[in-house]
Enzyme design. Sequence first.
Site, mmCIF file in Angstrom:
data_model
loop_
_atom_site.group_PDB
_atom_site.id
_atom_site.type_symbol
_atom_site.label_atom_id
_atom_site.label_comp_id
_atom_site.label_asym_id
_atom_site.label_seq_id
_atom_site.Cartn_x
_atom_site.Cartn_y
_atom_site.Cartn_z
ATOM 1 N N LYS A 177 -43.963 61.440 15.585
ATOM 2 C CA LYS A 177 -42.509 61.127 15.409
ATOM 3 C C LYS A 177 -41.844 62.396 15.323
ATOM 4 O O LYS A 177 -41.715 62.854 14.283
ATOM 5 C CB LYS A 177 -42.551 60.500 14.033
ATOM 6 C CG LYS A 177 -41.119 59.744 13.683
ATOM 7 C CD LYS A 177 -41.385 58.891 12.700
ATOM 8 C CE LYS A 177 -39.829 57.832 12.210
ATOM 9 N NZ LYS A 177 -38.744 59.064 12.018
ATOM 10 N N CYS A 233 -44.573 101.063 -10.625
ATOM 11 C CA CYS A 233 -44.801 102.314 -11.020
ATOM 12 C C CYS A 233 -43.709 103.053 -11.269
ATOM 13 O O CYS A 233 -43.565 104.361 -11.645
ATOM 14 C CB CYS A 233 -45.651 103.095 -10.033
ATOM 15 S SG CYS A 233 -44.693 103.449 -8.563
ATOM 16 N N ASP A 235 -38.754 64.962 14.829
ATOM 17 C CA ASP A 235 -37.678 65.053 14.021
ATOM 18 C C ASP A 235 -36.498 65.624 14.477
ATOM 19 O O ASP A 235 -36.244 66.788 14.611
ATOM 20 C CB ASP A 235 -38.005 65.941 12.802
ATOM 21 C CG ASP A 235 -37.267 65.629 11.743
ATOM 22 O OD1 ASP A 235 -36.589 64.819 11.489
ATOM 23 O OD2 ASP A 235 -37.577 66.420 10.480
ATOM 24 N N TYR A 281 -39.277 57.862 24.930
ATOM 25 C CA TYR A 281 -40.553 57.348 24.222
ATOM 26 C C TYR A 281 -40.532 55.835 24.268
ATOM 27 O O TYR A 281 -41.169 54.975 23.967
ATOM 28 C CB TYR A 281 -40.939 57.501 22.813
ATOM 29 C CG TYR A 281 -39.442 57.638 21.927
ATOM 30 C CD1 TYR A 281 -38.824 56.589 21.707
ATOM 31 C CD2 TYR A 281 -38.922 59.022 21.285
ATOM 32 C CE1 TYR A 281 -37.669 56.220 20.850
ATOM 33 C CE2 TYR A 281 -37.966 58.738 20.428
ATOM 34 C CZ TYR A 281 -37.028 57.588 20.128
ATOM 35 O OH TYR A 281 -36.026 57.433 19.342
ATOM 36 N N LYS A 284 -45.184 58.381 7.787
ATOM 37 C CA LYS A 284 -44.760 59.729 7.335
ATOM 38 C C LYS A 284 -45.500 60.656 6.498
ATOM 39 O O LYS A 284 -46.259 60.135 5.680
ATOM 40 C CB LYS A 284 -43.630 59.379 6.571
ATOM 41 C CG LYS A 284 -42.589 58.261 7.132
ATOM 42 C CD LYS A 284 -41.343 59.127 7.564
ATOM 43 C CE LYS A 284 -40.043 59.175 6.845
ATOM 44 N NZ LYS A 284 -39.254 59.887 7.589
ATOM 45 N N CYS A 311 -39.345 101.291 -8.593
ATOM 46 C CA CYS A 311 -40.510 100.367 -8.158
ATOM 47 C C CYS A 311 -41.022 99.462 -9.574
ATOM 48 O O CYS A 311 -41.293 100.101 -10.487
ATOM 49 C CB CYS A 311 -41.654 101.061 -7.792
ATOM 50 S SG CYS A 311 -43.332 99.906 -7.657
ATOM 51 N N CYS A 363 -41.431 101.332 -2.163
ATOM 52 C CA CYS A 363 -41.731 102.246 -3.243
ATOM 53 C C CYS A 363 -42.271 103.629 -2.621
ATOM 54 O O CYS A 363 -42.809 103.583 -1.615
ATOM 55 C CB CYS A 363 -43.187 101.536 -3.988
ATOM 56 S SG CYS A 363 -43.833 102.794 -5.001
ATOM 57 N N GLU A 373 -48.148 57.968 18.773
ATOM 58 C CA GLU A 373 -46.878 59.316 19.131
ATOM 59 C C GLU A 373 -46.627 59.950 18.104
ATOM 60 O O GLU A 373 -46.239 59.440 17.009
ATOM 61 C CB GLU A 373 -45.713 58.835 19.863
ATOM 62 C CG GLU A 373 -46.125 58.029 21.324
ATOM 63 C CD GLU A 373 -45.001 56.969 21.718
ATOM 64 O OE1 GLU A 373 -43.780 57.524 21.295
ATOM 65 O OE2 GLU A 373 -45.187 56.061 22.247
ATOM 66 N N CYS A 419 -49.422 104.232 -6.976
ATOM 67 C CA CYS A 419 -48.569 102.871 -7.351
ATOM 68 C C CYS A 419 -49.741 101.867 -7.564
ATOM 69 O O CYS A 419 -50.247 101.519 -6.644
ATOM 70 C CB CYS A 419 -47.749 102.670 -6.406
ATOM 71 S SG CYS A 419 -46.870 100.874 -6.797
HETATM 72 S S1 IVH Z 1 -40.132 54.551 18.730
HETATM 73 C C1 IVH Z 1 -37.911 50.670 17.268
HETATM 74 N N1 IVH Z 1 -41.066 56.720 18.789
HETATM 75 O O1 IVH Z 1 -37.667 57.655 14.646
HETATM 76 C C2 IVH Z 1 -37.690 51.755 17.051
HETATM 77 N N2 IVH Z 1 -39.156 56.493 17.474
HETATM 78 O O2 IVH Z 1 -37.018 55.615 12.249
HETATM 79 C C3 IVH Z 1 -38.512 52.396 17.943
HETATM 80 N N3 IVH Z 1 -38.532 58.746 16.688
HETATM 81 O O3 IVH Z 1 -34.637 56.310 15.362
HETATM 82 C C4 IVH Z 1 -38.408 53.990 17.761
HETATM 83 N N4 IVH Z 1 -40.082 59.927 17.694
HETATM 84 O O4 IVH Z 1 -35.216 58.325 16.417
HETATM 85 C C5 IVH Z 1 -40.037 56.136 18.505
HETATM 86 N N5 IVH Z 1 -42.247 58.722 19.417
HETATM 87 C C6 IVH Z 1 -41.141 58.288 18.931
HETATM 88 C C7 IVH Z 1 -40.369 58.393 17.957
HETATM 89 C C8 IVH Z 1 -39.096 57.790 17.389
HETATM 90 C C9 IVH Z 1 -38.957 59.999 16.831
HETATM 91 C C10 IVH Z 1 -37.339 58.537 15.787
HETATM 92 C C11 IVH Z 1 -36.054 57.624 16.625
HETATM 93 C C12 IVH Z 1 -36.061 56.744 15.726
HETATM 94 C C13 IVH Z 1 -36.484 56.751 14.180
HETATM 95 C C14 IVH Z 1 -36.956 55.605 13.883
#
Ligand code: IVH
Length: 673
Positions: A115, A411, A117, A225, A314, A408, A426, A113, A433
């Site tokens: 991750k 020129c 932010d 999730y 990451k 400018c 400009c 999945e 120019c």
């Molecule tokens: S699963 C045991 N799935 O990432 C932890 N986390 O560093 C299970 N996060 O605090 C987390 N997307 O805030 C999971 N698809 C995803 C995620 C996700 C973002 C964040 C979450 C967690 C942090 C873990």
Amino acid sequence: MGDEVQARLEGLRAQLDHHNHCYHVLDAPEIADAEYDALFDELIALEAAHPEHITQDSPSRRVGAAPLAEFAAVTHEVAMLSLEKTATPEELNDWANRCRTRLGDEIMAFCCEPKIDGVAVALIYEHGRLAQAATRGDGRTGEDITANVRTIPAVPLRLRGDGVPTRFEVRGEVYIARRDFAAFNERAQQRGERTLVNPRNGAAGSLRQLDPKLTASRPLTIYCYSLGWVEGDWRPQTQMEALEWLAAWGLRTNPEATLVADLDACQDYIDDIAQRRGSLAYDIDGVVVKVNALDQQQRLGAVTRKPRWAVAYKYPAQEATTQVLGVEFQVGRTGAITPVAKLQPVFVGGVTVSNATLHNMDEVARLDLRIGDRVMVRRAGDVIPQVASVITEQRPADAPTIELPESCPACASPVVRPEGEAVARCSAAPTRCPAQRKEGLRHFASRLAMDIEGLGEKLIDQLVENGLVRTPADLYRLRDKNLSELPRMGEKSAHNLLDALQASKSTTLARFIYALGIHEVGEATAQSLANHFGGLDALCAATPEVLEVVPDVGPIVAEKVTAYFDDPDNRAVVEELVKAGVAWPAIEAAADSLPLAGQTWVLTGALKRMSRNEAKEKLTGLGAKVAGSVSGKTAQVVAGPGAGSKLAKAEQLAVPVMDEAGFMDFLSIHNAL
Ligand code: IVH
């Protein structure tokens, strides 16, 4: 009576829940906003008349809770863990090997999945109703943010469907989509309100508001999730199955979650998401890889604060802080002057960045940027690095402000900034120019324009600086002997360039129009113009009124196009290019799109109000062909005083004839005068 009211209330709530789910969870609205609003208004009115029937899970109750003095602490029944981080295929491989060994060499499948932010939250549903929402906090104790989370439209206040457990906790990430973030900031800026620093900070700050009304005004959404704990009989077998059930109950889950069979497939997924990172609707900082089978997850367990069954892969950070060493002003193709921050080089988004665009002086003012400031630099996807914010707390004393130069840098012509416009320019004509000239040539040669291979930035600089090239037409006059004068230009590269120039001559009308670099005429507009006019003559002759008929062309673009072709220097360049052999396959002008498309007109006799040439241009601009002799196919003859044989021929063939006054009326009706 009471029953009827209650039934109507329940009906309205069910409809509103349904449409809310379609819009905010499925991204597939079934009714117009106004229809939704009408249902909502009816609910509010009915509830106002019958307050005794208001329920906590009514869609009307999302906002309305009173501001809090502070958030209550919440103890998580099951700790909210964090994830082990990996950043290379080897580290991911080591993680999977450790899992496999622990599982006695069992086969594992994985759920991958994005991750997100954002901010982790835990939602508790009791009997299908949202009972509590909490932040992660330190993992054991978080804050009760129920009133705030209730305002997030994608969070259902009550779940739908069958088999919902009596009590359970679902976890997810609250975030702000990029587009919503940009729109929010644009509006905030217009109103002179505070903007959000980035989507993640925006989401975190919004959830931490003590007044839920403020949270409600922020465009938050969620992806769920995982499960915290479950009371009841429901026991999904896998992560993927859990996600499917959550979605069936109306919770928003990420459609990018994918079941993969082995580690190679994980790596493919990671690479694919990395590639698409810039075009996802939300910010991510990596991918989460989870062992899919929940019994395997359970047997793997956790170490201290991290589960063994999941890992974060990451990507390089998209943000980093660095120092602004200075600001340079770059002159673009259209003379636009762009401030560019010169940075202490910093590694961000996988590359070392030493420049960031500041767009214009309004942006410099918005950021309140000074030279010497520490700044947050952001590089998302393929986008040019941006200065996201200034860390004013760390500003050195006497940090100089940034001023727009008066002349400018290329020129020395005066820089002008029209009232109410963000962009300074400009004031010199492009040909006068050198910076504009170089940028114009760069654009002309670029891939989507004339696509002249090997004619890059450095070579263009050389050609311009050595006086070999001023306009695009000069490119086609280059010969071996000119090129051999250039330093570092071998015989072979010279040949290659001449070949590339030769090859570029056969192009399309749309590319050619785009290559001219007319202000406001991008690729799509160039294509529309080419389709509409079918040829260069009709385009050159078109008046603003005629241009505005073209799809996507408004008054501003129309004005830029006519201004371009009205300039004799530009006309000369266009003619020279065509003379040099630049050519394109003929295309039919869009049928019916021009009023005189397909018609042949003939002009004869004297015209007093305009020259024969002007009249011809007006007609071609309206799509007509102008011929020298009358035939049965002639649509119309315009006859001034002194007309002779052509008029007679027209009368003989019963071709319609109009005089000059009639012609003027005709042009004015078609907005072509
Ligand atoms: S699963 C045991 N799935 O990432 C932890 N986390 O560093 C299970 N996060 O605090 C987390 N997307 O805030 C999971 N698809 C995803 C995620 C996700 C973002 C964040 C979450 C967690 C942090 C873990």
